[in-house]
Enzyme design. Structure first.
Site, PDB file in Angstrom:
ATOM      1  N   LYS A 190     104.168 -64.930  19.439  1.00 25.47           N
ATOM      2  CA  LYS A 190     105.413 -64.246  19.699  1.00 25.47           C
ATOM      3  C   LYS A 190     104.752 -63.532  21.100  1.00 25.47           C
ATOM      4  O   LYS A 190     105.462 -63.794  22.250  1.00 25.47           O
ATOM      5  CB  LYS A 190     106.002 -63.876  18.968  1.00 25.47           C
ATOM      6  CG  LYS A 190     106.558 -64.760  17.399  1.00 25.47           C
ATOM      7  CD  LYS A 190     107.332 -63.731  16.346  1.00 25.47           C
ATOM      8  CE  LYS A 190     107.156 -62.192  16.530  1.00 25.47           C
ATOM      9  NZ  LYS A 190     105.727 -62.861  14.932  1.00 25.47           N
ATOM     10  N   ARG A 218      92.133 -60.558  16.291  1.00 30.13           N
ATOM     11  CA  ARG A 218      92.699 -60.169  17.472  1.00 30.13           C
ATOM     12  C   ARG A 218      92.869 -58.964  18.196  1.00 30.13           C
ATOM     13  O   ARG A 218      92.170 -58.256  17.044  1.00 30.13           O
ATOM     14  CB  ARG A 218      94.538 -60.284  17.490  1.00 30.13           C
ATOM     15  CG  ARG A 218      95.646 -59.675  17.951  1.00 30.13           C
ATOM     16  CD  ARG A 218      96.491 -60.075  17.556  1.00 30.13           C
ATOM     17  NE  ARG A 218      97.126 -59.569  16.970  1.00 30.13           N
ATOM     18  CZ  ARG A 218      98.503 -59.376  16.186  1.00 30.13           C
ATOM     19  NH1 ARG A 218      99.168 -60.363  17.123  1.00 30.13           N
ATOM     20  NH2 ARG A 218      99.470 -58.752  15.277  1.00 30.13           N
ATOM     21  N   ARG A 254     113.365 -58.965  12.405  1.00 34.09           N
ATOM     22  CA  ARG A 254     113.304 -59.502  11.476  1.00 34.09           C
ATOM     23  C   ARG A 254     114.064 -59.312   9.516  1.00 34.09           C
ATOM     24  O   ARG A 254     113.399 -59.535   8.385  1.00 34.09           O
ATOM     25  CB  ARG A 254     112.502 -58.668  10.961  1.00 34.09           C
ATOM     26  CG  ARG A 254     110.351 -58.460  11.525  1.00 34.09           C
ATOM     27  CD  ARG A 254     109.896 -57.780  11.426  1.00 34.09           C
ATOM     28  NE  ARG A 254     108.304 -58.044  11.504  1.00 34.09           N
ATOM     29  CZ  ARG A 254     107.524 -57.833  12.539  1.00 34.09           C
ATOM     30  NH1 ARG A 254     108.081 -57.286  13.589  1.00 34.09           N
ATOM     31  NH2 ARG A 254     106.155 -57.946  12.449  1.00 34.09           N
ATOM     32  N   ARG A 285      94.275 -53.278  15.630  1.00 39.26           N
ATOM     33  CA  ARG A 285      94.657 -52.729  14.747  1.00 39.26           C
ATOM     34  C   ARG A 285      94.819 -52.591  14.495  1.00 39.26           C
ATOM     35  O   ARG A 285      94.021 -53.638  13.435  1.00 39.26           O
ATOM     36  CB  ARG A 285      96.520 -53.727  15.531  1.00 39.26           C
ATOM     37  CG  ARG A 285      97.005 -53.348  16.736  1.00 39.26           C
ATOM     38  CD  ARG A 285      98.457 -54.585  16.768  1.00 39.26           C
ATOM     39  NE  ARG A 285      99.447 -54.648  15.460  1.00 39.26           N
ATOM     40  CZ  ARG A 285     100.414 -54.870  15.774  1.00 39.26           C
ATOM     41  NH1 ARG A 285     100.578 -55.686  16.842  1.00 39.26           N
ATOM     42  NH2 ARG A 285     100.700 -55.551  14.257  1.00 39.26           N
ATOM     43  N   ARG A 314     101.254 -57.922   5.627  1.00 38.36           N
ATOM     44  CA  ARG A 314     102.466 -58.347   6.617  1.00 38.36           C
ATOM     45  C   ARG A 314     103.073 -60.020   6.218  1.00 38.36           C
ATOM     46  O   ARG A 314     104.091 -60.288   6.263  1.00 38.36           O
ATOM     47  CB  ARG A 314     101.698 -58.238   7.971  1.00 38.36           C
ATOM     48  CG  ARG A 314     101.453 -56.362   7.994  1.00 38.36           C
ATOM     49  CD  ARG A 314     100.988 -56.805   8.517  1.00 38.36           C
ATOM     50  NE  ARG A 314     101.411 -57.016  10.381  1.00 38.36           N
ATOM     51  CZ  ARG A 314     100.774 -57.629  11.146  1.00 38.36           C
ATOM     52  NH1 ARG A 314      98.383 -57.652  11.361  1.00 38.36           N
ATOM     53  NH2 ARG A 314     100.872 -57.840  12.678  1.00 38.36           N
TER      54      ARG A 314
END
Ligand code: AMP
Length: 215
Positions: free
Chosen positions: A16, A129, A91, A160, A171
């Site tokens: 996204k 990532r 969300r 992160r 998550r």
């Protein structure tokens, strides 16, 4: 500027953020990522940043009242009566209901685009990532073009905290429980589009641009 109101839906790691940045650059639509707003607050060490940190570090959602106020303020300030691209918001059902009500007068949300990616692929992508310190654009740690720097703005890349394995599983579970039902919410509203996310950034981007241009 195209006055389109578009939501990008999908699990963490679906692409996204990458696609929102590309679409916003290409089409001139303002975009916001609720996660980026929270990370900005954390960097500035605001009260909201401190509150958000305690939730984000555990991979769970920040409470609705705080999140809704922050994103709706952004929409009022940055998008006005024009269009926007939302990445990571809504969300929860409560966030979606607030957004729907707020947009009713201006014709409602135009499209909710669901980027589909399997769980195995998400885990691989998130653990690999790296994100830009400056513009927050995500990159694959395996991308030979990066060499530690953002391919969009040259900023330094970092991993992160919540992309570390402990938080990733949580998550994805939170997504399945709280956010996945929004796919049906927007399907019922008649504005859902689905895009196969397990393809190259360019291929997914082409489909998204076509869907948005058709609106
Ligand atoms: P993201 O950058 O979209 O992966 O979001 C990172 C974290 O920020 C999430 O795991 C949540 O803790 C928090 N967050 C981002 N967007 C929302 C939202 N719409 N509602 C609640 N928490 C959010």
């Amino acid at each position: 500027m195209i006055p389109l109101k578009v939501i990008l839906l999908g699990p963490p790691g679906a692409g996204k953020g990458t696609q929102a940045a590309r679409l916003s650059d290409a089409l001139g639509i303002p975009r916001v990522s609720s996660g980026d707003l929270f990370r900005d607050h954390q960097r500035r060490n605001t009260e909201m940043g401190q509150l958000a940190r305690s939730y984000m570090g555990r991979g769970v959602l920040v409470p609705d009242d705080v999140t809704i106020r922050m994103v709706m303020d952004w929409i009022d300030r940055e998008a006005g009566s024009g269009g926007f691209l939302l990445d990571g918001f809504p969300r929860t059902e409560a966030q979606a209901a607030t957004l729907d009500a707020a947009m009713e007068e201006s014709g409602g949300i135009d499209k909710a685009i669901y980027i589909k990616v399997s769980k195995d692929e998400l885990v691989t992508r998130l653990s690999d990532r790296l994100v830009c310190t400056d513009c927050q654009m995500p990159h694959s740690g395996r991308d030979p073009d990066t060499a530690g720097s953002c391919t969009r703005c040259g900023g330094k890349l970092y991993q992160r905290e919540d992309d570390k394995p402990e938080a990733v599983e949580k998550r994805i579970q939170v997504y399945m429980e709280e956010t996945a039902p929004l796919v049906e919410h927007y399907r019922e509203a008649g504005i859902l589009e689905e895009v196969e996310g397990e393809r190259s950034v360019e291929e997914v981007g082409r489909d998204l641009t076509a869907l948005i241009s058709l609106t």
